[in-house]
Design an enzyme around this catalytic site. Structure first.
Site, PDB file in Angstrom:
ATOM      1  N   ASP A 276      -5.927 -42.324  12.843  1.00 51.98           N
ATOM      2  CA  ASP A 276      -5.440 -41.036  12.412  1.00 51.98           C
ATOM      3  C   ASP A 276      -4.290 -41.293  11.424  1.00 51.98           C
ATOM      4  OD1 ASP A 276      -5.116 -37.910  14.255  1.00 51.98           O
ATOM      5  OD2 ASP A 276      -4.945 -38.352  12.122  1.00 51.98           O
TER       6      ASP A 276
HETATM    7  C1  GLC Z   1      -4.096 -35.151  11.139  1.00 54.08           C
HETATM    8  C2  GLC Z   1      -4.937 -34.899  12.371  1.00 54.08           C
HETATM    9  C3  GLC Z   1      -6.388 -35.257  12.209  1.00 54.08           C
HETATM   10  C4  GLC Z   1      -6.781 -35.029  10.765  1.00 54.08           C
HETATM   11  C5  GLC Z   1      -6.032 -36.049   9.923  1.00 54.08           C
HETATM   12  C6  GLC Z   1      -6.323 -35.876   8.421  1.00 54.08           C
HETATM   13  O1  GLC Z   1      -2.838 -35.594  11.498  1.00 54.08           O
HETATM   14  O2  GLC Z   1      -4.498 -35.443  13.597  1.00 54.08           O
HETATM   15  O3  GLC Z   1      -7.134 -34.442  13.116  1.00 54.08           O
HETATM   16  O4  GLC Z   1      -8.185 -35.206  10.618  1.00 54.08           O
HETATM   17  O5  GLC Z   1      -4.632 -35.992  10.125  1.00 54.08           O
HETATM   18  O6  GLC Z   1      -5.844 -34.652   7.990  1.00 54.08           O
END
Ligand code: GLC
Length: 715
Positions: A276
């Site tokens: 993430d």
């Molecule tokens: C965010 C979220 C994730 C998302 C990613 C890209 O922090 O936790 O669900 O897909 O970053 O935006």
């Protein structure tokens, strides 16, 4: 003269051969480049692309992308960058462009929690399919969805993004969403690579506080949080996203047992795992890595294949390789998985986007129809005293009041990056276009006007609840009451003495004890996107007989959290229906149980039958009958309970559900199969165990009510 094309460029060759051929031609720097997803389109993007130093871009401005307007994504821009990768870099490896396309792109459907309320995987598939077609027309080929974090805490803002509290329902909805995004053919130019997230246990954040510690026992991890993810592996999901949280002291981003042993070896997942946002470098904050280099070492050796946003892989893997702290085999395994996905997506054959496609697919009539149907099916009828609903379209003077009757963007729900609020049909407009005489409507968003108008009305509809931005990432609340002031408005309307329908719009379960006591009818509508209004009007006026069922328990108060149906019996269970409660200030039961939902029809259940088929298999059936003059669809639910086992089992577990359409007066027999897959549980290490013995079996209309029988599993 035949041009000597490299094997990897030969689309007739098997993908695994193409992967191996390409891998053999790559430098270490190019391999590490594939393992990095750049956030934003940086100033040096073109240089990075040309040098093969980046494998993917995410189109998102911030990590809280779920609630902030984002830079729009355009096919021309994507094609421009892709052309550099394909035509100017040494090996011509296409880029993979990603975005959070969660519950729609331009045609925005209900949030995933609303989709779960339909208990209809076909709805989830359709919403994902329309999102894929529209996002792919903008050059996006990878989405960070479905999110299937089991959530038992409505304070957690991301409860909106998942499918509620039950592993089986979540797994069915998530698998259907994968199929919708990835389509019949992942190489089709309107398919998106799906991404199962957030693997795993993110929804167990203590206190419902985003990103917080998740204390999950191995047994709960195996039997509650992991199963929905496994369902998506079986559905062929092409990628996973590791979650921010730690479990039992180990951040998932660096957890080999989960990323490699469980996901890749035990489940046989052959896609890739992305971190993430910045989560690799957040290992430093977790306190398990002293710096980016150690973070990169831990993550790659755990089985993380791509780093999102942060650059520890780019910056330190060459050194880690030299020092033998990360092997080239580990790098090759990660890059193999990344290249496999790009070949499967057909990016080498079709790297560019048809820039005329967007105008043909965005808001296509079929998509708008799917969106409206998703809203209709997601709406849950919680109360309908004296058959107040459905409302008559003619001959009655109607009041439509409340803060959301003319809302547009607030109805999108969280994680709507590419919706246009002007596409949202206002609830008031939808009501107006449904009734015979729009002059028979009075409306206001102001309380004082509403009260004066209510005197003129025969019935009142009050639309209250949350805006979409009150839930989503990093939007947790300590309170799950209606937003401040809204109940006071309802109290004032009740004092006007007119039949009152309360429509609750929300991104999470809200505490509605007062509403359920004082309103004559209550409809629950999770943020529904562009067609919230029409879908709601269809239910309000009976053009659609409500079929929604709660995908998550409704607590009486925030003090009751966590309250969920598949709890353990404990050594001191209270007798059902007794007057004793564990709380001295509240009943123990949720206000409204998981699986609950009414319709405008009266459906009766009868004749529960359990037939043993041998080899621990059973056929469970019952009849359901529509005792009304209105067509309906009943969501028949199957629950079990293993009465005695080596480990404690939940008092109930959902193991099947079926949507059964019934014409007026029609009766049907509904059948379910029960076998080791349903009767067993995951023991230590995830081993599936079926213990011989007695089971209770329910066929019911929610998790609290149904017909009960029993069966005995033989050794
Ligand atoms: C965010 C979220 C994730 C998302 C990613 C890209 O922090 O936790 O669900 O897909 O970053 O935006």
């Amino acid at each position: 003269m035949t041009v000597d094309r490299p094997l990897y460029a030969d689309c007739s060759a098997p993908i695994e051969l193409r992967v191996s051929d390409l891998l053999s031609r790559m430098t270490i720097e190019e391999k590490i480049g594939q393992m990095w997803q750049s956030a934003f389109i940086r100033e040096d993007a073109e240089e990075l692309i040309q040098n093969g130093q980046v494998g993917s871009f995410i189109w998102a401005d911030t990590a809280y992308a779920g609630n902030e307007k984002q830079q729009s994504v355009a096919a021309a821009r994507v094609n421009y960058l892709q052309r550099i990768a394909v035509e100017k870099s040494r090996l011509g490896i296409p880029l993979l462009f990603a975005r959070d396309v969660i519950h729609g792109h331009r045609t925005v459907g209900p949030i995933p929690l609303g989709q779960a309320a339909t208990w209809n995987p076909e709805v989830a598939r359709n919403v994902a399919r329309m999102a894929a077609r529209e996002a792919a027309s903008d050059g996006i080929r990878w989405t960070f969805a479905p999110m299937m974090d089991i959530a038992r805490d409505p304070r957690w803002g991301r409860v909106a993004e998942g499918y509620g509290e039950d592993p089986y329902l979540a797994g069915e909805m998530a698998a259907a969403t994968v199929r919708g995004f990835q389509g019949e053919d992942l190489a089709a130019t309107d398919s998106l690579l799906a991404c199962s997230k957030h693997y795993v246990g993110y929804g167990a954040a203590e206190g419902g506080r985003d990103y917080n510690t998740a204390e999950i026992t191995p047994n709960t991890l195996q039997n509650i949080y992991l199963p929905p993810f496994h369902a998506t592996v079986k559905a062929g999901v092409g990628s996973f996203m590791a979650s921010f949280n730690e479990i039992g002291g180990e951040p998932v981003t660096a957890n080999r047992a989960l990323l490699t042993e469980k996901l890749k070896k035990d489940w046989g997942f052959d896609g890739f795992v992305v971190s993430d946002w910045n989560a690799v470098c957040e290992l430093i904050e977790h306190g398990v890595a002293e710096g980016p280099k150690q973070a990169a070492e831990l993550a790659t050796n755990a089985g993380l294949d791509m780093e999102m946003a942060s650059t520890s892989f780019r910056d330190t893997l060459p050194e880690l390789l030299k020092e033998g702290l990360v092997s080239e085999e580990t790098i090759d395994e990660a890059v193999r998985r990344l290249l496999r996905a790009k070949f499967r997506l057909g990016l080498f054959e079709n790297p560019y986007t048809d820039e005329t496609m967007g105008e043909r697919v965005k808001l296509a009539p079929e998509h708008v129809t799917w969106a409206r149907d998703a809203v209709r099916q997601s709406i849950i009828l919680l109360k309908n005293q004296r058959g107040l609903l459905p409302l008559a379209k003619v001959g009655k003077r109607l009041g439509v009041f409340g803060p959301l009757i003319e809302a547009q963007a607030p109805l999108f729900g969280t994680w709507t990056l590419d919706g246009d609020e002007n596409d949202v049909v206002k609830i008031l407009d939808a009501v107006r276009s449904t009734v015979a005489d729009p002059e028979a409507i009075r409306h206001s968003t102001l309380t004082d006007e509403a009260l004066e108008m209510a005197r003129w009305c025969d019935r009142v509809v009050a639309v209250v609840g949350e805006s979409g931005n009150r839930s989503g990432e990093d939007h947790c609340t300590t309170n799950i009451d209606l937003p401040p002031g809204q109940q006071a408005v309802l109290e004032a309307l009740v004092r006007m003495g007119k039949p009152l329908v309360v429509v609750v719009i929300a991104g999470r379960p809200l505490a509605l004890e007062w509403v359920m006591e004082h309103a004559d009818a209550v409809l629950y509508c999770f943020h529904g996107g562009v067609q919230t209004g029409p879908g709601l009007a269809d239910v309000l006026f009976g053009d659609f007989n409500p079929t929604g069922r709660l995908p998550i328990s409704l607590p009486r108060s925030v003090g009751q959290i966590p309250v969920y149906y598949n709890h353990k019996n404990t050594g001191r269970p209270l007798p059902k229906g007794g007057d004793r409660t564990r709380y001295i200030d509240s009943p123990d039961s949720p206000l409204i149980p998981f699986g609950f939902g009414l319709s405008y029809s009266l459906v009766s259940y009868d004749n529960l039958q359990i037939a043993e088929l041998g080899e621990q298999r059973f056929k469970v059936s019952s009849t359901v009958k529509n005792n009304s003059d209105r067509e309906t669809t009943e969501v028949v639910q199957l629950y079990i309970r293993d009465r005695f086992s080596k480990i404690t089992r939940p008092v109930k577990e959902l193991k099947g559900f079926a949507r059964v359409s019934l014409q007026p007066g029609e009766q049907k027999t509904v059948e379910f199969d029960l076998g080791p897959e349903q009767l067993g549980y995951y023991g230590p290490g995830g081993k599936s165990i079926v213990e011989p013995g007695d089971f209770d079996v329910w066929i019911g209309w929610n998790s609290d009510q149904g017909m009960v029988g029993s069966l005995t599993v033989r050794a």
